[in-house]
Write a protein that holds these residues in place. Structure first.
Motif, PDB file in Angstrom:
ATOM      1  N   MET A 191       0.817  -1.214   0.000  1.00 51.81           N
ATOM      2  CA  MET A 191       0.000   0.000   0.000  1.00 51.81           C
ATOM      3  C   MET A 191       0.854   1.269   0.000  1.00 51.81           C
ATOM      4  O   MET A 191       0.371   2.333  -0.374  1.00 51.81           O
ATOM      5  N   ASN A 192       2.107   1.154   0.391  1.00 58.06           N
ATOM      6  CA  ASN A 192       2.973   2.340   0.293  1.00 58.06           C
ATOM      7  C   ASN A 192       3.266   2.685  -1.165  1.00 58.06           C
ATOM      8  O   ASN A 192       3.530   3.823  -1.497  1.00 58.06           O
ATOM      9  N   ASP A 193       3.198   1.671  -2.041  1.00 53.88           N
ATOM     10  CA  ASP A 193       3.459   1.899  -3.466  1.00 53.88           C
ATOM     11  C   ASP A 193       2.208   2.350  -4.203  1.00 53.88           C
ATOM     12  O   ASP A 193       2.278   3.144  -5.139  1.00 53.88           O
ATOM     13  N   LEU A 194       1.071   1.811  -3.814  1.00 54.11           N
ATOM     14  CA  LEU A 194      -0.202   2.144  -4.476  1.00 54.11           C
ATOM     15  C   LEU A 194      -1.290   2.044  -3.412  1.00 54.11           C
ATOM     16  O   LEU A 194      -1.690   0.950  -3.008  1.00 54.11           O
ATOM     17  N   ILE A 195      -1.769   3.217  -2.996  1.00 53.85           N
ATOM     18  CA  ILE A 195      -2.654   3.234  -1.825  1.00 53.85           C
ATOM     19  C   ILE A 195      -4.131   3.307  -2.206  1.00 53.85           C
ATOM     20  O   ILE A 195      -5.009   3.201  -1.346  1.00 53.85           O
ATOM     21  N   ARG A 196      -4.430   3.464  -3.490  1.00 57.75           N
ATOM     22  CA  ARG A 196      -5.827   3.705  -3.881  1.00 57.75           C
ATOM     23  C   ARG A 196      -6.807   2.618  -3.425  1.00 57.75           C
ATOM     24  O   ARG A 196      -7.910   2.951  -2.965  1.00 57.75           O
ATOM     25  N   PRO A 197      -6.460   1.334  -3.517  1.00 58.55           N
ATOM     26  CA  PRO A 197      -7.426   0.340  -3.021  1.00 58.55           C
ATOM     27  C   PRO A 197      -7.701   0.507  -1.523  1.00 58.55           C
ATOM     28  O   PRO A 197      -8.855   0.452  -1.089  1.00 58.55           O
ATOM     29  N   SER A 198      -6.649   0.759  -0.730  1.00 56.73           N
ATOM     30  CA  SER A 198      -6.837   0.902   0.712  1.00 56.73           C
ATOM     31  C   SER A 198      -7.574   2.184   1.054  1.00 56.73           C
ATOM     32  O   SER A 198      -8.423   2.209   1.935  1.00 56.73           O
ATOM     33  N   LEU A 199      -7.246   3.275   0.369  1.00 61.00           N
ATOM     34  CA  LEU A 199      -7.762   4.592   0.738  1.00 61.00           C
ATOM     35  C   LEU A 199      -9.163   4.838   0.195  1.00 61.00           C
ATOM     36  O   LEU A 199     -10.024   5.381   0.884  1.00 61.00           O
ATOM     37  N   TYR A 200      -9.387   4.470  -1.053  1.00 57.24           N
ATOM     38  CA  TYR A 200     -10.654   4.794  -1.710  1.00 57.24           C
ATOM     39  C   TYR A 200     -11.462   3.558  -2.055  1.00 57.24           C
ATOM     40  O   TYR A 200     -12.459   3.659  -2.764  1.00 57.24           O
ATOM     41  N   ASP A 201     -10.983   2.388  -1.644  1.00 59.50           N
ATOM     42  CA  ASP A 201     -11.660   1.181  -2.051  1.00 59.50           C
ATOM     43  C   ASP A 201     -11.683   1.087  -3.585  1.00 59.50           C
ATOM     44  O   ASP A 201     -12.637   0.607  -4.185  1.00 59.50           O
ATOM     45  N   ALA A 202     -10.625   1.574  -4.190  1.00 58.20           N
ATOM     46  CA  ALA A 202     -10.588   1.690  -5.656  1.00 58.20           C
ATOM     47  C   ALA A 202     -10.355   0.337  -6.317  1.00 58.20           C
ATOM     48  O   ALA A 202      -9.633  -0.510  -5.788  1.00 58.20           O
ATOM     49  N   PHE A 203     -10.974   0.161  -7.473  1.00 57.65           N
ATOM     50  CA  PHE A 203     -10.768  -1.046  -8.257  1.00 57.65           C
ATOM     51  C   PHE A 203      -9.610  -0.860  -9.233  1.00 57.65           C
ATOM     52  O   PHE A 203      -9.564   0.121  -9.984  1.00 57.65           O
ATOM     53  N   HIS A 204      -8.677  -1.806  -9.220  1.00 60.52           N
ATOM     54  CA  HIS A 204      -7.653  -1.892 -10.269  1.00 60.52           C
ATOM     55  C   HIS A 204      -7.702  -3.287 -10.854  1.00 60.52           C
ATOM     56  O   HIS A 204      -7.656  -4.279 -10.114  1.00 60.52           O
ATOM     57  N   PHE A 205      -7.787  -3.356 -12.159  1.00 55.49           N
ATOM     58  CA  PHE A 205      -7.712  -4.650 -12.813  1.00 55.49           C
ATOM     59  C   PHE A 205      -6.295  -5.207 -12.646  1.00 55.49           C
ATOM     60  O   PHE A 205      -5.316  -4.474 -12.786  1.00 55.49           O
ATOM     61  N   ILE A 206      -6.213  -6.489 -12.269  1.00 51.18           N
ATOM     62  CA  ILE A 206      -4.900  -7.112 -12.035  1.00 51.18           C
ATOM     63  C   ILE A 206      -4.835  -8.418 -12.820  1.00 51.18           C
ATOM     64  O   ILE A 206      -5.790  -9.216 -12.775  1.00 51.18           O
ATOM     65  N   TRP A 207      -3.742  -8.609 -13.524  1.00 49.70           N
ATOM     66  CA  TRP A 207      -3.621  -9.822 -14.336  1.00 49.70           C
ATOM     67  C   TRP A 207      -2.138 -10.165 -14.474  1.00 49.70           C
ATOM     68  O   TRP A 207      -1.299  -9.259 -14.470  1.00 49.70           O
TER      69      TRP A 207
END
Ligand SMILES: *Cc1c(COP(=O)(O)O)cnc(C)c1O
Length: 425
Positions: free
Chosen positions: A307-323
């Motif tokens: 989460m230190n590298d990419l906090i959007r899922p933790s902070l905003y409950d943001a969706f990122h497609f992961i594959w």
């Protein structure tokens, strides 16, 4: 469009296999596509071609100086929210007259620096801030151009942390108060109060709030002009959606189709401050799988990014497609979506190494089976990815790589252990 696609089961950034980048630069790493940035900028420019438009790319979304440099070369202006961002723009050779500066808490130092640089517009959020700007501009014998930030009080559906256009926020002044601000300060010689600014929030998926905001602003402009004030520009801010999932937000052309007719022949310059609609899909973050762990009925994929590298899922409950960056041809995703159903996937939680329950990228997500050593691509990570990263857990920040056609360049080195303590002695 974006320039991240699979060929023979391998993920490419433009014409470069991302595996090759990970092999050379390590992980986690942010990978940006120059062509995608420029394509998105160009599409916005085309969409609003019928108006005198100044596009001010929002630096806080993704502000590496190398990116700002080619955006400036392509004619972009910039939206900044701090002295540090203005410094980045100037270092990148950006044209200060195409800079707009927003933010509710500008310090005297920041205001002075922006006055000295000769920026385009100060986007002013309160009377107190305006008085301070007047004081500092008068001291230096300068006149600052000001856009008053107005709160059009329209509904804007997004995460509560990133909605800014309702009455009960700390941003801007309401429409009645705007009349008074112009009455009180319209004749002041240290400022040229000549524009209105609105910024509704970030992450919306609809055109209506923008149309609604313009519909509320235009009568205000008429009233102000009726009182003898010159209004030369309206700044509609940013917040235009980005496709975190394929084809889920309006295109630049669709926003423009709603906005341009309203502003035509109004003798107004239009300013736009797009951030994520330019850069979200111009970047991915690559992370390597460290471990697979089973706990209860769950399977965890533990990645080397946190989460230190990419906090959007933790902070905003943001969706990122992961594959995975390398898959069987039949597991190449045809679209990016939250509920993609493909045979041969399994449901996992994708988490980072940090000592926090909030350290996750995806929960109960179907992805192809992965094992230790595999590379995962976290898509649409170009906006508020690196810029919101931190050194939490004494983790050096990730490297940033820029791809241009068939070649890639490290535009920010991975931070070392020494970087972590270099300011501490
Ligand atoms: C953050 C911000 C933007 C950019 O928002 P996006 O959602 O990335 O487009 C534009 N203007 C202002 C004033 C901002 O604070």
């Amino acid at each position: 469009m974006d320039c991240f696609s699979y060929k023979n089961g391998s993920l490419l950034a433009e014409n470069v296999r991302v595996e090759e980048i990970a092999g050379e630069v390590g992980t986690p790493v942010y990978i940006y596509s120059k062509a995608t940035f420029l394509d998105h900028l160009q599409k916005i420019r085309q969409a609003y071609g019928g108006l005198d438009t100044m596009i001010c790319y929002s630096v806080k979304a993704c502000g590496n100086v190398n990116i700002l440099r080619f955006m400036a070369d392509a004619g972009s202006g910039f939206d900044v929210v701090s002295g540090g961002e203005l410094y980045r723009v100037l270092q990148a050779g950006g044209d200060p007259s195409k800079v707009v500066y927003a933010g509710v808490g500008k310090t005297d130092t920041e205001i002075t620096e922006a006055l000295d640089a000769g920026i385009g517009y100060f986007n002013i959020e309160s009377e107190a801030e305006l008085e301070n700007l007047i004081r500092l501009a008068a001291q230096r014998g300068k006149q600052a151009k000001v856009a008053l930030r107005v709160n059009p009080d329209v509904e804007y559906k997004t995460h509560a942390f990133i909605t800014t256009g309702k009455k009960e926020t700390k941003f801007g002044v309401d429409i009645e108060r705007a009349m008074k601000v112009f009455a009180d300060y319209g004749e002041n010689t240290a400022v040229n109060l000549c524009a209105l600014h609105v910024h509704l929030g970030s992450g919306g998926k609809k055109i209506d709030p923008y149309v609604g905001a313009v519909e509320k602003i235009l009568p205000l402009i008429d009233r102000l002009r009726g009182k003898g004030h010159t209004i030369e520009a309206v700044d509609l801010g940013g917040g235009y959606g980005a496709d975190y999932e394929s084809d889920t937000v309006p295109s630049a052309a669709e926003y423009a189709a709603g906005i341009v007719p309203l502003l035509k022949d109004k003798d107004l310059r239009l300013i736009l401050e797009p951030g994520k609609s330019i850069c979200a899909n111009a970047g991915i973050m690559l992370t390597r799988v460290l471990y697979i762990k089973r706990g209860g009925r769950k399977k965890f994929v533990i990645a080397d990014a946190g989460m230190n590298d990419l906090i959007r899922p933790s902070l905003y409950d943001a969706f990122h497609f992961i594959w995975p960056a390398k898959v069987d041809e039949k597991l190449v995703p045809r679209q990016r979506s939250e509920d993609l159903k493909i045979d041969g996937t399994e449901v996992v939680d994708i988490v980072g190494p940090i000592c926090e329950g909030a350290d996750f990228f995806a929960k109960d997500r179907a992805i192809p089976p992965t094992e230790r050593g595999d590379l995962l691509s976290i898509f649409s990570a170009g906006a508020y990815g690196f810029t919101m990263s931190s050194n939490y857990n004494a983790r050096g920040r990730a490297a940033e790589v820029l791809v241009d056609g068939g070649k890639f360049t490290v535009v920010r080195k991975r931070e070392t252990y020494n970087d972590l303590i270099v300011l501490e002695r």
